[in-house]
Design an enzyme around this catalytic site. Structure first.
Site, short mmCIF file in Angstrom:
data_model
loop_
_atom_site.label_atom_id
_atom_site.label_comp_id
_atom_site.label_asym_id
_atom_site.label_seq_id
_atom_site.Cartn_x
_atom_site.Cartn_y
_atom_site.Cartn_z
CB CYS A 44 23.03 -16.52 5.94
SG CYS A 44 23.68 -16.64 7.63
CG HIS A 45 21.32 -14.43 2.22
ND1 HIS A 45 20.10 -14.09 2.74
CD2 HIS A 45 22.21 -13.53 2.72
CE1 HIS A 45 20.24 -13.02 3.51
NE2 HIS A 45 21.50 -12.66 3.52
CB CYS A 68 24.70 -9.07 5.81
SG CYS A 68 22.92 -9.20 5.46
CB CYS A 103 26.87 -13.83 1.26
SG CYS A 103 28.08 -12.50 1.30
CB CYS A 151 18.13 16.13 -20.42
SG CYS A 151 19.28 17.49 -20.65
CG HIS A 152 16.61 12.23 -18.44
ND1 HIS A 152 17.03 11.29 -19.36
CD2 HIS A 152 17.73 12.58 -17.74
CE1 HIS A 152 18.32 11.06 -19.21
NE2 HIS A 152 18.78 11.85 -18.24
CB CYS A 191 16.65 15.20 -13.79
SG CYS A 191 17.70 15.15 -12.32
CG ASP A 215 -1.89 1.11 1.28
OD1 ASP A 215 -1.62 2.16 0.63
OD2 ASP A 215 -2.93 0.98 1.95
C1 HEC Z 1 24.27 -14.82 9.61
C2 HEC Z 1 23.46 -14.91 8.42
C3 HEC Z 1 23.71 -13.91 7.30
C4 HEC Z 1 24.85 -13.74 6.56
C5 HEC Z 1 26.18 -14.47 6.69
C6 HEC Z 1 24.53 -12.73 5.56
N1 HEC Z 1 23.26 -12.30 5.71
FE1 HEC Z 1 22.26 -11.09 4.46
N2 HEC Z 1 20.63 -11.16 5.66
C7 HEC Z 1 20.54 -11.88 6.82
C8 HEC Z 1 19.29 -11.60 7.47
C9 HEC Z 1 18.80 -12.20 8.78
C10 HEC Z 1 18.62 -10.67 6.66
C11 HEC Z 1 17.25 -10.02 6.91
C12 HEC Z 1 16.18 -10.99 6.49
C13 HEC Z 1 16.22 -11.20 5.01
O1 HEC Z 1 15.74 -10.34 4.28
O2 HEC Z 1 16.84 -12.19 4.58
C14 HEC Z 1 19.48 -10.44 5.51
C15 HEC Z 1 19.14 -9.65 4.42
C16 HEC Z 1 19.91 -9.49 3.29
C17 HEC Z 1 19.49 -8.79 2.10
C18 HEC Z 1 18.14 -8.11 1.87
C19 HEC Z 1 17.12 -9.04 1.25
C20 HEC Z 1 15.84 -8.35 0.87
O3 HEC Z 1 14.94 -9.02 0.35
O4 HEC Z 1 15.69 -7.14 1.08
C21 HEC Z 1 20.55 -8.81 1.24
C22 HEC Z 1 20.62 -8.17 -0.13
C23 HEC Z 1 21.63 -9.53 1.89
N3 HEC Z 1 21.19 -9.94 3.12
C24 HEC Z 1 22.87 -9.74 1.36
C25 HEC Z 1 23.93 -10.36 2.04
C26 HEC Z 1 25.29 -10.39 1.56
C27 HEC Z 1 25.78 -9.76 0.27
C28 HEC Z 1 26.02 -11.09 2.49
C29 HEC Z 1 27.50 -11.35 2.52
C30 HEC Z 1 28.33 -10.17 2.58
C31 HEC Z 1 25.09 -11.50 3.53
N4 HEC Z 1 23.84 -11.02 3.24
C32 HEC Z 1 25.43 -12.29 4.63
C33 HEC Z 1 21.45 -12.79 7.28
C34 HEC Z 1 22.72 -12.98 6.77
C1 HEC Z 2 21.96 17.83 -20.42
C2 HEC Z 2 21.03 16.73 -20.52
C3 HEC Z 2 20.91 15.81 -19.31
C4 HEC Z 2 20.67 16.16 -18.02
C5 HEC Z 2 20.55 17.53 -17.41
C6 HEC Z 2 20.55 14.92 -17.29
N1 HEC Z 2 20.71 13.86 -18.12
FE1 HEC Z 2 20.60 11.90 -17.62
N2 HEC Z 2 21.22 11.38 -19.47
C7 HEC Z 2 21.36 12.25 -20.54
C8 HEC Z 2 21.75 11.48 -21.71
C9 HEC Z 2 22.00 12.06 -23.09
C10 HEC Z 2 21.87 10.14 -21.29
C11 HEC Z 2 22.29 8.93 -22.13
C12 HEC Z 2 21.24 8.54 -23.06
C13 HEC Z 2 20.00 8.19 -22.35
O1 HEC Z 2 19.94 7.13 -21.71
O2 HEC Z 2 19.02 8.98 -22.39
C14 HEC Z 2 21.51 10.11 -19.88
C15 HEC Z 2 21.44 8.95 -19.12
C16 HEC Z 2 20.88 8.88 -17.86
C17 HEC Z 2 20.66 7.66 -17.13
C18 HEC Z 2 21.00 6.26 -17.60
C19 HEC Z 2 19.86 5.73 -18.40
C20 HEC Z 2 20.06 4.29 -18.83
O3 HEC Z 2 19.31 3.88 -19.71
O4 HEC Z 2 20.93 3.61 -18.29
C21 HEC Z 2 20.09 8.01 -15.95
C22 HEC Z 2 19.65 7.06 -14.83
C23 HEC Z 2 19.97 9.44 -15.93
N3 HEC Z 2 20.46 9.94 -17.11
C24 HEC Z 2 19.43 10.17 -14.89
C25 HEC Z 2 19.54 11.56 -14.81
C26 HEC Z 2 19.20 12.31 -13.62
C27 HEC Z 2 18.67 11.72 -12.32
C28 HEC Z 2 19.46 13.62 -13.90
C29 HEC Z 2 19.36 14.78 -12.96
C30 HEC Z 2 20.15 14.67 -11.73
C31 HEC Z 2 19.94 13.67 -15.27
N4 HEC Z 2 19.96 12.40 -15.77
C32 HEC Z 2 20.28 14.82 -15.93
C33 HEC Z 2 21.16 13.60 -20.49
C34 HEC Z 2 20.94 14.36 -19.37
#
Ligand code: HEC
Ligand code: HEC
Length: 256
Positions: A175-176, A217, A172, A74-75, A71, A40
């Site tokens: 656990c995961h 983590c 990682c 341009c976008h 932003c 929600d």
């Molecule tokens: C001791 C167990 C443990 C280890 C080791 C661990 N995690 Fe986690 N992790 C958790 C728990 C508990 C959560 C919260 C519950 C969940 O979303 O899984 C979590 C959540 C996450 C999430 C969010 C998932 C979501 O859906 O939002 C990510 C991403 C993640 N861990 C990445 C990592 C990475 C990368 C590593 C290694 C650097 C790591 N974890 C190591 C326990 C662990």
């Molecule tokens: C002067 C023009 C300009 C401005 C200002 C600008 N952008 Fe861009 N941006 C571009 C162009 C050109 C690209 C590359 C082509 C594309 O993906 O549209 C790009 C690419 C991106 C991408 C990558 C898109 C992809 O497909 O991977 C993101 C995300 C983005 N812009 C976000 C922003 C945000 C957030 C801002 C403001 C903080 C911003 N841009 C301001 C011109 C601009």
């Protein structure tokens, strides 16, 4: 593992059956009350960030060439221009041999196109922009480009994922993969996917990024965490994006 089982796992029976190789979203491991919060938009405590992200999207910055721009200049409407974008990240870094995640790309846009200053990892502004752009992929399947460059980073991430870390000497994967579905303190361990980020985490009472979750983590196994935005976390994130291929984006998500 005996040691681990004795310390950590209180309940052996998996709550969510894993019958296939299909990845299962962390959503399926949440209590119904937590799922309802995500379902929600009015109750979802992360949702305000989408509106806040839109304010940043519309904000005028100095502009790379001195002419104030946003932003939107341009976008246009992110509903059109950003649809499906978050589902394709991380991707090959256009500036180098690395990978870039969504946060990195948003900061690159701010710096290179708008002459602004990169937003700090975990700052409310970066979380808000990430939530706004992530939201435009809600319901779309994660599918990243598996070019050699991206695959190389995913391989590196897999190595970190399967290596044991910290005083509890757990990976990682332990656990995961090995213990997903089991209880750990108040949580049910999910498969650890990244399709819902940024997430509002009830136990944090805040919104956090994927990298903040990785740090949580790592700290929970008493390991020295890597830094947000580090190569190690980018590699992990790339591996997890491939591992979760096909999961639907839930951003902004809610987790326990
Ligand atoms: C001791 C167990 C443990 C280890 C080791 C661990 N995690 Fe986690 N992790 C958790 C728990 C508990 C959560 C919260 C519950 C969940 O979303 O899984 C979590 C959540 C996450 C999430 C969010 C998932 C979501 O859906 O939002 C990510 C991403 C993640 N861990 C990445 C990592 C990475 C990368 C590593 C290694 C650097 C790591 N974890 C190591 C326990 C662990
Ligand atoms: C002067 C023009 C300009 C401005 C200002 C600008 N952008 Fe861009 N941006 C571009 C162009 C050109 C690209 C590359 C082509 C594309 O993906 O549209 C790009 C690419 C991106 C991408 C990558 C898109 C992809 O497909 O991977 C993101 C995300 C983005 N812009 C976000 C922003 C945000 C957030 C801002 C403001 C903080 C911003 N841009 C301001 C011109 C601009």
């Amino acid at each position: 593992m005996k040691h681990l089982a004795a310390i950590l796992f209180l309940l052996a029976a998996p709550v969510v059956a894993q019958t296939s190789e299909q990845p299962i979203s962390g959503y399926a491991f949440m209590e119904p009350a937590t799922q309802e919060l995500q379902d929600d938009d009015f109750l979802n405590p992360a949702f305000f960030l989408v509106a806040e992200g839109m304010e940043i999207w519309n904000r005028a910055w100095p502009g790379a060439s001195g002419e104030a721009r946003s932003c939107r200049s341009c976008h246009g409407d992110p509903k059109d221009s950003m649809a499906g974008v978050a589902a394709r990240y991380p991707t090959a870094d256009p500036d180098g041999a690395g990978v870039i995640n969504l946060e990195g790309m948003l900061n690159r846009e701010i710096e290179t196109r708008l002459g602004g200053e990169a937003l700090a990892y975990e700052s409310q502004e970066l979380l808000a922009l990430t939530a706004l752009v992530g939201y435009q992929s809600r319901g779309l399947a994660m599918s990243i480009d598996a070019s050699a460059q991206v695959q190389g980073w995913a391989d590196r991430g897999e190595e970190i994922y399967t290596t044991r870390h910290g005083q509890l000497n757990l990976s990682c994967q332990n656990c995961h993969v090995d213990h997903s579905g089991e209880k750990l303190r108040g949580d049910t361990i999910s498969q650890g996917h990244i399709n819902a980020f940024p997430i509002f985490r009830l136990i944090w009472d805040e919104v956090g990024s994927r990298h903040r979750m990785f740090t949580w983590c790592m700290e929970s196994i008493r390991a020295e965490p890597f830094a947000a935005g580090s190569d190690e976390y980018l590699a992990l994130e790339t591996y997890l994006a491939l591992r979760g291929e096909g999961l639907l984006i839930e951003a902004p998500g809610v987790r326990r």
